[in-house]
Write a protein that holds these residues in place. Structure first.
Motif, mmCIF file in Angstrom:
data_model
loop_
_atom_site.group_PDB
_atom_site.id
_atom_site.type_symbol
_atom_site.label_atom_id
_atom_site.label_comp_id
_atom_site.label_asym_id
_atom_site.label_seq_id
_atom_site.Cartn_x
_atom_site.Cartn_y
_atom_site.Cartn_z
ATOM 1 N N VAL A 1 0.889 -1.101 0.052
ATOM 2 C CA VAL A 1 0.004 -0.092 0.043
ATOM 3 C C VAL A 1 1.028 1.242 0.155
ATOM 4 C CG1 VAL A 1 -1.751 1.329 1.467
ATOM 5 C CG2 VAL A 1 -1.762 -1.009 1.083
ATOM 6 N N ALA A 2 1.791 1.409 0.927
ATOM 7 C CA ALA A 2 2.666 2.505 0.917
ATOM 8 C C ALA A 2 3.573 2.475 -0.529
ATOM 9 C CB ALA A 2 3.902 2.334 2.160
ATOM 10 N N ALA B 1 11.172 8.712 -0.376
ATOM 11 C CA ALA B 1 9.613 8.624 0.052
ATOM 12 C C ALA B 1 9.634 8.502 1.744
ATOM 13 C CB ALA B 1 8.852 7.517 -0.754
ATOM 14 N N LEU B 2 10.474 7.336 2.129
ATOM 15 C CA LEU B 2 10.030 7.174 3.458
ATOM 16 C C LEU B 2 11.076 7.254 4.409
ATOM 17 C CD1 LEU B 2 8.438 3.634 2.793
ATOM 18 C CD2 LEU B 2 7.148 5.707 3.327
ATOM 19 N N GLY B 3 12.459 7.768 4.147
ATOM 20 C CA GLY B 3 13.403 7.712 5.034
ATOM 21 C C GLY B 3 14.072 6.479 5.356
ATOM 22 N N GLY B 4 14.945 6.559 6.604
ATOM 23 C CA GLY B 4 15.369 5.121 6.965
ATOM 24 C C GLY B 4 16.916 5.350 7.245
ATOM 25 N N THR C 1 20.739 -2.465 1.729
ATOM 26 C CA THR C 1 19.409 -2.757 2.387
ATOM 27 C C THR C 1 19.377 -1.384 3.202
ATOM 28 O OG1 THR C 1 20.340 -4.892 3.047
ATOM 29 C CG2 THR C 1 18.255 -4.048 4.054
ATOM 30 N N LEU C 2 17.823 -1.009 2.706
ATOM 31 C CA LEU C 2 17.137 0.163 3.505
ATOM 32 C C LEU C 2 16.486 -0.142 4.564
ATOM 33 C CD1 LEU C 2 16.099 3.109 3.690
ATOM 34 C CD2 LEU C 2 14.817 2.548 1.982
ATOM 35 N N ARG C 3 16.416 0.203 5.972
ATOM 36 C CA ARG C 3 15.493 -0.227 6.920
ATOM 37 C C ARG C 3 14.649 0.888 7.175
ATOM 38 N NH1 ARG C 3 15.698 -5.723 7.826
ATOM 39 N NH2 ARG C 3 18.016 -6.252 7.667
ATOM 40 N N THR C 4 13.582 0.821 6.945
ATOM 41 C CA THR C 4 12.508 1.866 7.136
ATOM 42 C C THR C 4 11.211 1.377 7.690
ATOM 43 O OG1 THR C 4 11.429 3.903 5.986
ATOM 44 C CG2 THR C 4 11.523 1.695 4.597
ATOM 45 N N HIS D 1 6.831 6.571 8.404
ATOM 46 C CA HIS D 1 7.905 7.532 9.066
ATOM 47 C C HIS D 1 8.212 7.386 10.638
ATOM 48 C CE1 HIS D 1 7.981 9.902 5.344
ATOM 49 N NE2 HIS D 1 6.598 9.575 5.513
ATOM 50 N N GLY D 2 8.537 6.075 10.753
ATOM 51 C CA GLY D 2 8.905 5.953 12.306
ATOM 52 C C GLY D 2 7.781 5.213 13.194
ATOM 53 N N HIS D 3 6.658 5.182 12.531
ATOM 54 C CA HIS D 3 5.299 4.662 13.283
ATOM 55 C C HIS D 3 4.621 3.716 12.639
ATOM 56 C CE1 HIS D 3 6.092 7.907 16.026
ATOM 57 N NE2 HIS D 3 6.226 8.962 14.886
#
Length: 104
Positions: A15-16, A50-53, A68-71, A75-77
């Motif tokens: 969905v994101a 889009a999502l940071g991390g 590897t992107l950890r996100t 946005h943290g929640h």
């Protein structure tokens, strides 16, 4: 049989991705974390924008690296996401995102 899919981390990541127009290959849920497989570093960078991390880079065989992107989805929640990109070990991420990278 339920006509709807459960809202696990993979569904939330999908969905994101759709909401943000993010490219992806496969998205799966593994132990409550969405695992997203991309076609390369440019796609991983779009997820980061889009999502940071936080991004890590580690060796993945001879002359290859796994980025590897950890996100998460919010946005943290939100639901945790790991976004993967396999690249040549000489490929580098955009310098604008270098502060978010840890090399293993």
């Amino acid at each position: 049989m339920s006509p709807t899919r459960p809202l696990n981390a993979a569904v939330k990541a999908e969905v994101a991705a759709d909401y943000n127009g993010l490219p992806h290959g496969r998205i799966t849920d593994r132990d409550g974390e969405a695992q997203v497989f991309t076609a390369g570093l440019p796609e991983l960078e779009l997820w980061f924008m889009a999502l940071g991390g936080h991004i890590t880079r580690e060796p993945a065989g001879r002359k290859a690296a796994l980025w590897t992107l950890r996100t998460d989805t919010d946005h943290g929640h939100g639901a945790p996401i790991a976004v993967y990109a396999l690249a040549l070990d000489t490929d580098q991420i955009d310098p604008d995102y270098a502060d978010a990278v840890t090399t293993a």
